[in-house]
Design a protein around this motif. Sequence first.
Motif, PDB file in Angstrom:
ATOM      1  N   THR A 195       0.833  -1.204   0.000  1.00 63.07           N
ATOM      2  CA  THR A 195       0.000   0.000   0.000  1.00 63.07           C
ATOM      3  C   THR A 195       0.867   1.253   0.000  1.00 63.07           C
ATOM      4  O   THR A 195       0.478   2.275  -0.565  1.00 63.07           O
ATOM      5  N   ALA A 249       1.620   1.714  -3.545  1.00 60.72           N
ATOM      6  CA  ALA A 249       0.417   2.189  -4.229  1.00 60.72           C
ATOM      7  C   ALA A 249       0.164   3.667  -3.951  1.00 60.72           C
ATOM      8  O   ALA A 249      -0.344   4.391  -4.813  1.00 60.72           O
ATOM      9  N   LEU A 250       0.533   4.127  -2.776  1.00 64.78           N
ATOM     10  CA  LEU A 250       0.347   5.539  -2.445  1.00 64.78           C
ATOM     11  C   LEU A 250       1.222   6.434  -3.309  1.00 64.78           C
ATOM     12  O   LEU A 250       0.826   7.553  -3.647  1.00 64.78           O
ATOM     13  N   GLY A 273      -0.702   6.601  -6.548  1.00 61.54           N
ATOM     14  CA  GLY A 273      -1.900   7.413  -6.343  1.00 61.54           C
ATOM     15  C   GLY A 273      -1.586   8.885  -6.178  1.00 61.54           C
ATOM     16  O   GLY A 273      -2.361   9.744  -6.586  1.00 61.54           O
ATOM     17  N   THR A 274      -0.437   9.175  -5.597  1.00 61.20           N
ATOM     18  CA  THR A 274      -0.034  10.571  -5.432  1.00 61.20           C
ATOM     19  C   THR A 274       0.261  11.217  -6.785  1.00 61.20           C
ATOM     20  O   THR A 274       0.034  12.415  -6.961  1.00 61.20           O
ATOM     21  N   VAL A 332      -9.284   5.383  -7.786  1.00 59.32           N
ATOM     22  CA  VAL A 332      -9.412   6.320  -6.673  1.00 59.32           C
ATOM     23  C   VAL A 332      -9.917   5.599  -5.414  1.00 59.32           C
ATOM     24  O   VAL A 332      -9.464   5.877  -4.304  1.00 59.32           O
ATOM     25  N   TYR A 338      -6.978   3.798  -4.105  1.00 58.37           N
ATOM     26  CA  TYR A 338      -6.077   4.770  -3.463  1.00 58.37           C
ATOM     27  C   TYR A 338      -6.595   5.135  -2.068  1.00 58.37           C
ATOM     28  O   TYR A 338      -5.818   5.219  -1.122  1.00 58.37           O
ATOM     29  N   THR A 339      -7.897   5.307  -1.960  1.00 56.41           N
ATOM     30  CA  THR A 339      -8.492   5.626  -0.658  1.00 56.41           C
ATOM     31  C   THR A 339      -8.252   4.481   0.325  1.00 56.41           C
ATOM     32  O   THR A 339      -7.860   4.711   1.471  1.00 56.41           O
ATOM     33  N   LEU A 365      -4.625   4.351   1.379  1.00 56.97           N
ATOM     34  CA  LEU A 365      -4.330   5.415   2.329  1.00 56.97           C
ATOM     35  C   LEU A 365      -4.839   5.070   3.723  1.00 56.97           C
ATOM     36  O   LEU A 365      -4.111   5.206   4.718  1.00 56.97           O
TER      37      LEU A 365
END
Length: 111
Positions: free
Chosen positions: A10, A13-14, A17-18, A51, A54-55, A58
């Motif tokens: 994760t 993945a962040l 996503g960023t 998204v 991504y949530t 996070l």
Amino acid sequence: MVLSIVHRATGIALYVGTLLLAWWLIAAASGPAAYSHVQAFTGSIIGRLIVFGYTWALMHHMLSGIRHFVWDLGYGFKANEREALTWGALIGGIALTVLIWIIAYAIGGGR
């Protein structure tokens, strides 16, 4: 052990996503045409899935970070405590993600 690997995944993945977040911010600053392209992508099924992922990444990463912080304080090392913290991070990440998306749709963010 598996959740530790998921925590690292994760984190990766962040980063990805960023990049999406940066694209959105740059497009917002660039004008309506650029912004509409980002909105079209994030409004598509694949965009919403990304998204949503991504949530979740996070929220899960945050809760796993709190779990590691608890361990750094010297707590949560008994088998039942480790198990509770692990399940708490997993279920909490999913629950917070769903809650955030419900709130976003409720206030009109899902249009």
